[in-house]
Design a protein around this motif. Structure first.
Motif: not given
Length: 402
Positions: A160-177
């Motif tokens: 959740i806290q790593d913008p690069e990992r989120r971008l690579r994995a295409r994790i939606p902004d609404a997803e949280t821990a």
């Protein structure tokens, strides 16, 4: 069976399969996407071993280019999995009598750190810390089977806290821990908002939750009935005085609980051979956020299930079904066995552990297809063999992602 009867049965099977595909995968707007969905679903049923796009293509059998097309359909195609899952839940509920909703956790072992959501966590079954993905599945329990109809991927703060990992994995902004209990409440709120789905009780295991009381308060607020397992140290209020605050374990040692001793649905001669069921004769309240509050919406009965061999500790269940018999409540408790069997089948036969991609949408696409294949096989295709079907092979395989 005569040749004409065999032919008629084959035609009926094809018609039923087509009806299933049109109903469940109707939300896929492009015809090519629906054809790839058909090929992937039947491949999940037919392919042996790991359910990879290459094995799925070989199982149909399909031209070599189809493996790339199947890969693109799962990993790159932008189709929305949520409408498909909603159609699947309605399809299952309309074809078999529903008994309960239940939620369970699935641990997916992984090597490396690049698969979406992978992190180290404790596997409750093995008692070991493993490198894995954690998923929370929603199942509809029926008399004969237990059907997966939705999935959520548990993400920890490292994702959740790593913008690069989120971008690579295409994790939606609404997803949280979020903890397990939050995922359970999300499912409950979603089902409560869909009146076409059956309003049957929920059967849960809240022993892994740090705040079972908060989860149960959420169910009370949604006016949903629930039967759930809790730890013996779960705090309850067995009266209206502050001195009545106790735990379910201590409460079941009181005279009131002993006087209610019973073994549900058994003749006296059989009681020594089966697990004794004890019920607390009154009702209790569980703490909500901020402490105890009055009101009938938060009143529960307690059951204690003891191991007749004495090798394992007693298990405790709280139930909002205060007007139901012990037999009815215990029948719901035993429905948890069905979800364990379903998860084992999904692991061994339908490839829920086999997704090798790294994207958030790809994981959800694969889990949606595995759930649909399971439902199709158990509710429809069990009556006959699954016929092989051709898959689309575009001139440029990358177009399968469109």
């Amino acid at each position: 069976m005569s040749p004409s009867e065999t032919c008629a049965a084959a035609q009926d099977e094809v018609a039923c399969r087509q009806a299933f595909l049109e109903d469940v995968f109707g939300p896929l707007h492009r015809a090519e996407q629906r054809r790839w969905a058909r090929a992937y679903l039947l491949g999940l049923i037919q392919a042996s071993g790991r359910k990879t796009p290459r094995r799925i293509a070989r199982s149909n059998p399909l031209p070599p280019a189809a493996a790339h097309g199947l890969h693109q359909f799962i990993n790159a195609s932008p189709w929305d999995w949520e409408p498909v899952r909603r159609r699947l839940a309605l399809w299952v509920a309309g074809r078999t009598p529903p008994h309960a909703w239940t939620v369970t956790e699935l641990v997916i072992p992984k090597r490396g750190e690049h698969s979406v959501g992978v992190h180290r966590c404790l596997d409750a079954q093995s008692g070991r810390t493993v490198n894995c993905q954690r998923a929370v599945g929603l199942f509809l329990v029926t008399q004969a089977h237990c059907y997966p109809v939705d999935w959520r991927l548990v993400l920890d703060e490292s994702w959740i806290q790593d913008p690069e990992r989120r971008l690579r994995a295409r994790i939606p902004d609404a997803e949280t821990a979020r903890p397990l209990g939050a995922h359970v409440l999300d499912y409950a709120a979603d089902i409560a908002a869909r009146p076409r789905l059956p309003p049957v009780p929920w059967v849960l295991d809240l022993t892994p939750c740090t705040s079972a009381g908060r989860v149960l308060a959420g169910f009370a607020g949604l006016r949903l009935d629930v039967v759930c397992e809790v730890e013996p140290g779960q705090v309850v209020l067995a009266g209206r005085r502050p001195q009545a605050v106790t735990t379910v374990g201590r409460l079941m040692e009181t005279r009131t609980a002993r006087d209610a001793h019973m073994t549900a649905g058994q003749a006296p001669a059989c009681r020594a051979r089966t697990a004794p069921i004890r019920a607390y004769a009154g009702t209790v309240a569980l703490p909500r956020p901020g402490g105890f509050r009055g009101g009938g919406a938060n009143r529960y009965r307690i059951l204690e299930v003891r191991d007749p061999t004495g090798r394992h500790p007693a298990r405790y269940w709280v139930s909002s079904l205060t007007d139901r018999s012990v037999d009815e409540t215990v029948a719901l408790v035993r429905s948890r066995v069905a979800v364990r069997s379903a998860v084992a089948t999904l692991r061994e036969q339908f490839g829920v552990l086999d997704f090798a991609g790294r994207s958030f949408p790809g994981w959800h696409h694969h889990m949606t297809m595995a759930s649909a294949a399971y439902a199709y096989q158990h509710l429809h295709a069990a009556a006959g063999p699954v016929t092989q079907v051709p898959a689309p092979v575009p001139a440029h395989p990358a177009r399968a992602a469109s």
